[in-house]
Design a protein around this motif. Structure first.
Motif, PDB file in Angstrom:
ATOM      1  N   PRO A  39      20.294  50.064  22.418  1.00 45.35           N
ATOM      2  CA  PRO A  39      19.875  50.142  23.821  1.00 45.35           C
ATOM      3  C   PRO A  39      20.786  51.077  24.602  1.00 45.35           C
ATOM      4  CG  PRO A  39      19.976  47.868  23.073  1.00 45.35           C
ATOM      5  CD  PRO A  39      20.618  48.698  22.003  1.00 45.35           C
ATOM      6  N   ARG A  40      20.204  51.937  25.392  1.00 42.23           N
ATOM      7  CA  ARG A  40      21.009  52.895  26.147  1.00 42.23           C
ATOM      8  C   ARG A  40      21.955  52.151  27.087  1.00 42.23           C
ATOM      9  NH1 ARG A  40      23.505  57.461  25.696  1.00 42.23           N
ATOM     10  NH2 ARG A  40      23.611  58.700  27.589  1.00 42.23           N
ATOM     11  N   PRO A  41      23.283  52.389  27.006  1.00 40.53           N
ATOM     12  CA  PRO A  41      24.210  51.703  27.916  1.00 40.53           C
ATOM     13  C   PRO A  41      23.949  52.094  29.368  1.00 40.53           C
ATOM     14  CG  PRO A  41      25.368  53.357  26.592  1.00 40.53           C
ATOM     15  CD  PRO A  41      23.986  53.285  26.073  1.00 40.53           C
TER      16      PRO A  41
ATOM     17  N   GLY B  58      17.625  55.287  21.453  1.00 48.56           N
ATOM     18  CA  GLY B  58      17.150  53.943  21.177  1.00 48.56           C
ATOM     19  C   GLY B  58      15.649  53.830  21.345  1.00 48.56           C
ATOM     20  N   TYR B  59      15.148  52.628  21.188  1.00 52.27           N
ATOM     21  CA  TYR B  59      13.710  52.368  21.238  1.00 52.27           C
ATOM     22  C   TYR B  59      13.133  52.742  22.604  1.00 52.27           C
ATOM     23  CZ  TYR B  59       9.730  49.995  19.046  1.00 52.27           C
ATOM     24  OH  TYR B  59       8.532  49.714  18.444  1.00 52.27           O
ATOM     25  N   ALA B  60      13.833  52.352  23.665  1.00 52.68           N
ATOM     26  CA  ALA B  60      13.334  52.645  25.006  1.00 52.68           C
ATOM     27  C   ALA B  60      13.384  54.138  25.315  1.00 52.68           C
ATOM     28  CB  ALA B  60      14.141  51.870  26.049  1.00 52.68           C
ATOM     29  N   GLN B  61      14.367  54.862  24.736  1.00 51.07           N
ATOM     30  CA  GLN B  61      14.455  56.301  24.957  1.00 51.07           C
ATOM     31  C   GLN B  61      13.316  57.032  24.253  1.00 51.07           C
ATOM     32  OE1 GLN B  61      17.445  54.432  24.746  1.00 51.07           O
ATOM     33  NE2 GLN B  61      17.296  54.819  26.917  1.00 51.07           N
ATOM     34  N   VAL B  62      12.906  56.528  23.103  1.00 54.75           N
ATOM     35  CA  VAL B  62      11.850  57.187  22.326  1.00 54.75           C
ATOM     36  C   VAL B  62      10.466  56.848  22.869  1.00 54.75           C
ATOM     37  CG1 VAL B  62      10.721  57.245  20.059  1.00 54.75           C
ATOM     38  CG2 VAL B  62      13.210  57.396  20.214  1.00 54.75           C
TER      39      VAL B  62
ATOM     40  N   LEU C 146      14.390  45.021  23.287  1.00 51.90           N
ATOM     41  CA  LEU C 146      14.366  43.784  22.514  1.00 51.90           C
ATOM     42  C   LEU C 146      13.545  43.939  21.239  1.00 51.90           C
ATOM     43  CD1 LEU C 146      14.097  40.958  25.212  1.00 51.90           C
ATOM     44  CD2 LEU C 146      16.016  41.485  23.723  1.00 51.90           C
ATOM     45  N   MET C 147      12.507  44.782  21.288  1.00 50.91           N
ATOM     46  CA  MET C 147      11.746  45.056  20.068  1.00 50.91           C
ATOM     47  C   MET C 147      12.652  45.670  19.001  1.00 50.91           C
ATOM     48  SD  MET C 147       8.105  46.563  21.432  1.00 50.91           S
ATOM     49  CE  MET C 147       6.914  45.524  22.266  1.00 50.91           C
ATOM     50  N   TYR C 148      13.559  46.537  19.446  1.00 53.29           N
ATOM     51  CA  TYR C 148      14.516  47.109  18.496  1.00 53.29           C
ATOM     52  C   TYR C 148      15.511  46.061  18.004  1.00 53.29           C
ATOM     53  CZ  TYR C 148      18.675  49.426  16.778  1.00 53.29           C
ATOM     54  OH  TYR C 148      19.754  49.776  16.005  1.00 53.29           O
TER      55      TYR C 148
ATOM     56  N   LEU D 138      14.175  56.219  14.354  1.00 57.46           N
ATOM     57  CA  LEU D 138      14.394  56.502  15.777  1.00 57.46           C
ATOM     58  C   LEU D 138      15.166  57.805  15.972  1.00 57.46           C
ATOM     59  CD1 LEU D 138      15.193  52.915  17.107  1.00 57.46           C
ATOM     60  CD2 LEU D 138      13.139  54.275  17.524  1.00 57.46           C
ATOM     61  N   VAL D 139      16.110  58.093  15.070  1.00 56.09           N
ATOM     62  CA  VAL D 139      16.829  59.367  15.152  1.00 56.09           C
ATOM     63  C   VAL D 139      15.862  60.533  14.943  1.00 56.09           C
ATOM     64  CG1 VAL D 139      18.538  60.824  14.002  1.00 56.09           C
ATOM     65  CG2 VAL D 139      19.078  58.441  14.496  1.00 56.09           C
TER      66      VAL D 139
END
Length: 462
Positions: free
Chosen positions: A360-362, A390-394, A410-412, A424-425
């Motif tokens: 998760p992005r800090p 992270g998941y939200a960034q993608v 949370l899915m991640y 994700l990368v």
């Protein structure tokens, strides 16, 4: 049924085109360098390797989702998939031959693959839009959802997927069963937006009974369910929450990979970082780096390191979120933000152990404190170490709401694994070139955030 025939045919043509062109250049050029003996088996093996890697990357990048993705994203996803695979096989040829082989034939084939892909995708999309009718859709929204919110949701949905959905009815969840059944008879799809669990359960049963497509927005409990596994202790089914994110073996492997790749990237990108540092210093003679307090795992505060992309006194009016066309961003800052070069110093944060490559992005300390006041469950994002991507960034955008960002992260957290981290990368490479992923908060969101920040400062000050 018609839409599946169209997309399946397009997938077949894309595979034949891109794999066929590679097979052609390999058979008539590179195969002679790679294999002195066993030329035929070697050629077949190389083409098979290309086919496997190409399809794996297409799966990661969703490069065959022609119906539900815009043409630009499909073409770019296809390009990444076949270009990376072409390059991998080119490197294989050079390693086997033990010399650098002429890259021009391969580059020419990549160009032909791109031109053909563009034409196939454009033709398929136009045919799809012309001959396949969008699904008549009922949108059912919850008690706590305002008419303005559901309207905004529909606008976002139709902006990107109007060729798939045609919203015929928009109703609150209190609608009577008789009227609901009448609406469902005239629709193919039901979308439940923010409805209660009880409504979702009953409407889902009705959709299954009448064979209707249905979608729903998940709750936190749905996401936590992803981290559960069935346990057959009795003849009564039981689900146990496993705390998968505390897996010591996974954490150890992930930390080792973070150290290896952060060191590698620091070395590789050092010339770029040096050039960016010179440009920042030359523009206004201010500091090169920008440090900001962020939360990571277990609410530990650390200083995130970035190249400074704003004027030196950018926060003199308080903690303000970045907006599109923000006047505080410098000329150098606009360039490095566009290509994510301002994020490169975070390789040092990863090496130090404050962050990971994926997580998760800090978020800013001030923003997290505000989010937790509104959504107490937001603290669950702090169960794992913050990440560069992270998941939200993608799958989200910069201005994705705090609640939706929480659900994505949370899915991640509930599904994380080394394979998902790699995926994700790889997806991040595509996200970098999507402008909408870097959108700032809109003006309304900025005003709300500013007002809350000022109120909190006044409360703490008093």
């Amino acid at each position: 049924m018609e839409n599946k025939k169209v997309t399946h045919s397009a997938r077949l043509v894309l595979r034949l085109w891109n794999v066929g062109l590679f097979a052609l250049v390999w058979a008539f050029f590179y195969n002679d360098y790679a294999f002195d003996t066993y030329k035929i088996p070697g050629m077949i093996a190389s083409i098979l390797i290309f086919y496997i890697i190409y399809n794996l990357l297409c799966s990661v990048y969703k490069a065959f989702r022609i119906a539900s993705t815009n043409m630009g994203e499909i073409v770019f996803s296809q390009f990444i998939s076949f270009a990376i695979t072409d390059f991998i096989l080119y490197v294989e040829c050079c390693l086997i031959y033990n010399q650098v082989v002429n890259i021009l034939p391969g580059a020419f084939i990549v160009l032909l693959q791109l031109v053909g892909t563009i034409n196939i995708v454009v033709f398929t999309k136009r045919y799809f839009m012309k001959h396949v009718a969008p699904q008549k859709t009922l949108v059912l929204y919850g008690k706590k959802i305002s008419p303005e919110e559901v309207l905004a949701f529909e606008q976002r949905l139709l902006k990107k997927y109007k060729h798939l959905f045609s919203v015929i009815y928009t109703e609150r969840e209190e609608i009577g069963e008789e009227i609901l059944l009448q609406h469902m008879q005239g629709c193919c799809t039901v979308i439940m937006y923010g409805v209660t669990f009880e409504t979702r359960a009953s409407v889902s049963e009705m959709c299954i009974e009448h064979k209707k497509n249905f979608y729903y927005t998940p709750e936190l409990l749905d996401i936590f369910g992803l981290g559960c596994e069935p346990k057959h202790l009795l003849d009564t089914p039981l689900m146990k929450y496993e705390y998968n994110y505390n897996n010591k073996k996974y954490q150890g492997i992930k930390r080792a990979l973070d150290i290896i790749f952060s060191l590698f990237l620091i070395i590789v990108t050092s010339p770029v970082m040096l050039f960016v540092a010179i440009c920042i210093k030359a523009e206004d003679h201010g500091p090169v780096f920008f440090r900001q307090k962020r939360y990571t795992k277990d609410a530990r505060v650390f200083e995130i390191l970035k190249f400074r992309s704003m004027v030196v006194d950018a926060d003199k009016y308080g903690v303000l979120p970045t907006t599109d066309k923000d006047p505080r961003i410098t000329r150098t800052g606009r360039v490095i933000r566009k290509f994510r070069l301002d994020e490169f110093p975070q390789f040092f944060n990863i090496l130090k152990g404050d962050m990971s490559f994926v997580g998760p992005r800090p978020e800013r300390v001030e923003h997290v404190d505000e989010y937790v006041r509104e959504i107490p469950e937001f603290r669950y994002r702090l169960s794992v170490k913050g990440g560069l991507t992270g998941y939200a960034q993608v799958f989200g955008k910069y201005n994705t709401s705090a609640h939706d960002k929480l659900l994505l992260d949370l899915m991640y957290i509930e599904n994380q694994s080394i394979l998902m981290d790699i995926k994700l990368v790889l997806l991040t490479a595509r996200t970098v070139f999507q402008p909408e992923s870097t959108e700032g908060f809109d003006q309304e969101a900025q005003q709300k955030m500013n007002e809350k920040t000022r109120q909190n400062e006044e409360q703490h000050g008093s």
